[in-house]
Write a protein that holds these residues in place. Structure first.
Motif: not given
Length: 270
Positions: A77-87
């Protein structure tokens, strides 16, 4: 420093063996403020970009953690959330990064941030500001996934109760930044080449016009520097990222604690 040291075919006057030598040479020959050239455009974009970044991360982390691992801390969840925030973050920061890197190149022809924006817009079009956006995402999605997972992992180890502890946030942030920076250096070298479009480097491998796309950049870096070319500037990148991520996390955690505490005090006083 990172931009200069990642230059694949630098001018003889801009060849550096180490971070210290690069800083010393730039200050002595080009002036004390030269290493900070273009930083104002980065600062302008950093505020709104980071606000969206952390807000999106926090919201998605909670939602996904409850779905994947109810009531627990899910690294996925942390990895996915960080990736989406990056967009969201990169949509704001990519043009600022292009301007900053062009102004920091050796013998940069641009006198100011506005002059750089106008010239790039006029000669290369609006697309030039987003030429490296997909590359930036290709780099930053794994960077932020590693960054957030490492930060949350470190917090589990040294601050298991998740209390506000400035020292633990600084240490976790610095380690997370260093690990993520080292792992994604090859992608950063490709991004620098796309952003700066080094004429000497491109002409030496018979590329006319503008280099575009991650695959082409990857091949060009290998043609110019081999495997070691992918790790140019790794030391500067790690040194730059460690304080950056340490400060970002400590400031974020402080405001999170301050605002949460203020909210709770308001509720109890009612």
């Amino acid at each position: 420093l990172q931009t200069r040291m990642q230059s694949l075919q630098p001018d003889p006057k801009a060849q550096y063996r180490s971070v210290y030598e690069a800083l010393k040479k730039i200050v002595l020959t080009e002036g004390f403020w030269r290493p900070l050239r273009g930083i104002n455009v980065t600062m302008l974009g950093a505020g709104p970009a980071h606000a969206m970044y952390f807000a999106c991360y926090e919201k998605m982390k909670k939602s996904l953690s409850d779905t994947i691992q109810h009531g627990g801390n899910s690294h996925l969840a942390n990895g996915i959330a960080g990736s989406v925030a990056t967009l969201l973050h990169d949509a704001v920061m990519n043009p600022a990064e292009v301007v900053k890197q062009r102004m920091q190149m050796f013998n940069s022809p641009y006198k100011s941030v506005l002059a750089c924006i106008r010239t790039v817009q006029k000669t290369e079009g609006f697309g030039a500001f987003y030429r490296s956006y997909t590359t930036q995402l290709t780099m930053n999605v794994p960077f932020q996934a590693i960054h957030f997972i490492t930060y949350e992992f470190m917090q589990e180890q040294i601050n298991p109760h998740r209390e506000y502890n400035p020292r633990s946030h600084i240490v976790s942030g610095a380690i997370a930044g260093a690990v993520a920076a080292a792992a994604t250096t090859p992608l950063d070298v490709c991004k620098t080449l796309l952003n700066t479009q080094e004429n000497m480097a491109l002409s030496s491998v018979n590329i006319s016009g503008h280099l575009s796309g991650m695959v082409n950049a990857f091949k060009t870096v290998y043609q110019l520097g081999g495997i070691s070319g992918y790790f140019r500037g790794v030391q500067a990148r790690v040194i730059y990222q460690m304080p950056s991520t340490a400060i970002a996390w400590s400031v974020y955690e402080f405001f999170k604690y301050f605002l949460t505490k203020h909210k709770l005090e308001k509720r109890t006083s009612l």
